[in-house]
Design a protein around this motif. Structure first.
Motif, short mmCIF file in Angstrom:
data_model
loop_
_atom_site.label_atom_id
_atom_site.label_comp_id
_atom_site.label_asym_id
_atom_site.label_seq_id
_atom_site.Cartn_x
_atom_site.Cartn_y
_atom_site.Cartn_z
N PHE A 8 0.84 -1.20 0.00
CA PHE A 8 0.00 0.00 0.00
C PHE A 8 0.87 1.25 0.00
O PHE A 8 0.58 2.23 -0.69
CB PHE A 8 -0.92 0.00 1.23
N ARG A 29 0.97 4.15 -2.88
CA ARG A 29 0.70 5.55 -2.57
C ARG A 29 1.84 6.43 -3.08
O ARG A 29 1.60 7.47 -3.70
CB ARG A 29 0.54 5.72 -1.06
N ARG A 67 -2.72 -0.66 -5.81
CA ARG A 67 -1.98 -1.81 -5.26
C ARG A 67 -1.92 -2.94 -6.29
O ARG A 67 -0.95 -3.70 -6.33
CB ARG A 67 -2.66 -2.29 -3.98
#
Length: 340
Positions: free
Chosen positions: A8, A12, A18
């Motif tokens: 994750f 980001r 993902r």
């Protein structure tokens, strides 16, 4: 403790989903990722110090990324096979669990439990050429275990084997010594056990010898059978050699026999490569290159056999080859020409 970096976090930082991170890491088929996006993901992985959770991925995929290699650690041929097997597994991102044994057959069944527990994804074993345990074959089939036997199950089509063509290897050995000497080859056939018996490989070698001799218009009965004794009767070898017409061309099915010929020649003051030409049809004792003079031989390519076993196991695991496909993997022999 520092917080573990997850996929994750990578997603980001790279500005992607993902799923895209997973596609880059696993090279997922059917998901196209642009080079720009792939570069951004890889840069985020490097900057964050992300490491794949192997255990979690294994649970998700249903794989341990580990194969077991079963065999006798005292057998140098098992170690040769293992070199080729591990090389191919490493390239494919697989680990190898070395399960060495001193011929304790019960240890094989411990691997069944490891497979059921998903600690291994498959098994390779280096077996004797006569090995054909029906109970083990049935256990493999019932548990649907990806399994390869190197040298074993030569006559059982229900088990996948990696085998060399032993009959062809004998003919290659005979061709070579015939080319060098033009003398009718004498076959020294070594066997094991208290009673005269041959394993599958040596039965194939004898068949190759008989066929070759007949094809060349020679007498296929020029054969001596010698037992592989821990305490060899050297006088017996000397006696046989003394009766040979010189120069003699001798082919042995095992390098053990070639070594005994060398010893007998030494006792009789005969010159190897002059009075007696010798060739072996195997490399069991791994001494051929170190004998004086070095011994030419048709050698079993166990490293290549290990690589091919690993390749087939990976095909079983990925589904590229069905477990029902137990086609024998044939490997050509290798002629090693040395001084003698």
């Amino acid at each position: 403790m520092q917080k573990r970096v997850t996929s994750f976090d990578v997603a980001r930082k790279a500005g992607v989903s993902r799923g895209v991170v997973s596609a880059v890491l696993n090279q997922t088929a059917g998901i196209r990722v642009s080079e720009e996006t792939r570069a951004a993901v890889l840069q985020a992985i490097e900057e964050l110090g992300y490491r794949v959770d192997v255990q979690a991925r294994g649970m998700r995929l249903g794989r341990s990324q580990c194969f077991a290699a079963f065999g006798n650690m005292d057998n140098p041929l098992f170690l040769q096979m293992l070199q080729g097997f591990q090389k191919h597994c490493t390239q494919a991102g697989y680990h190898v669990l070395l399960y060495g044994t001193d011929q304790d057959e019960a240890a094989r069944y411990e691997l069944l439990e490891m497979f059921r527990e998903r600690r291994i994804d498959g098994i390779v074993s280096k077996d004797a050429t006569q090995y054909a345990d029906e109970a083990w074959a049935q256990a493999i089939q019932e548990n649907k275990i990806p399994y390869i036997s190197v040298d074993g199950y030569a006559e059982n089509e229900a088990v996948c084997s990696v085998l060399m063509d032993y009959k062809a290897s004998m003919k290659i050995a005979l061709d070579h010594i015939w080319q060098k000497t033009s003398s009718s080859p004498i076959y020294m056939e070594v066997y094991s056990g208290p009673a005269y018996s041959l394993n599958w490989g040596d039965r194939q070698r004898r068949l190759g010898y008989e066929e070759w001799m007949i094809e060349h218009g020679l007498n296929p009965t020029t054969m001596n059978r010698m037992r592989n004794d821990r305490e060899p009767n050297r006088s017996e070898w000397v006696s046989i050699l003394r009766e040979m017409e010189l120069p003699a061309a001798v082919v042995c099915n095992w390098s053990y026999g070639a070594r005994r010929i060398y010893e007998a020649c030494h006792e009789l003051h005969l010159r190897i490569g002059k009075d007696v030409y010798v060739m072996a049809a195997d490399n069991t004792e791994q001494v051929n290159a170190y004998m004086i003079p070095p011994l030419s031989a048709v050698e079993v390519p166990y490293r290549q056999m290990g690589e091919l076993a690993a390749q087939r196991l990976l095909q079983y695991v990925t589904g590229d080859v069905s477990l029902a496909d137990t086609t024998t993997i044939r490997v050509p022999c290798r002629l090693e020409i040395r001084e003698n």
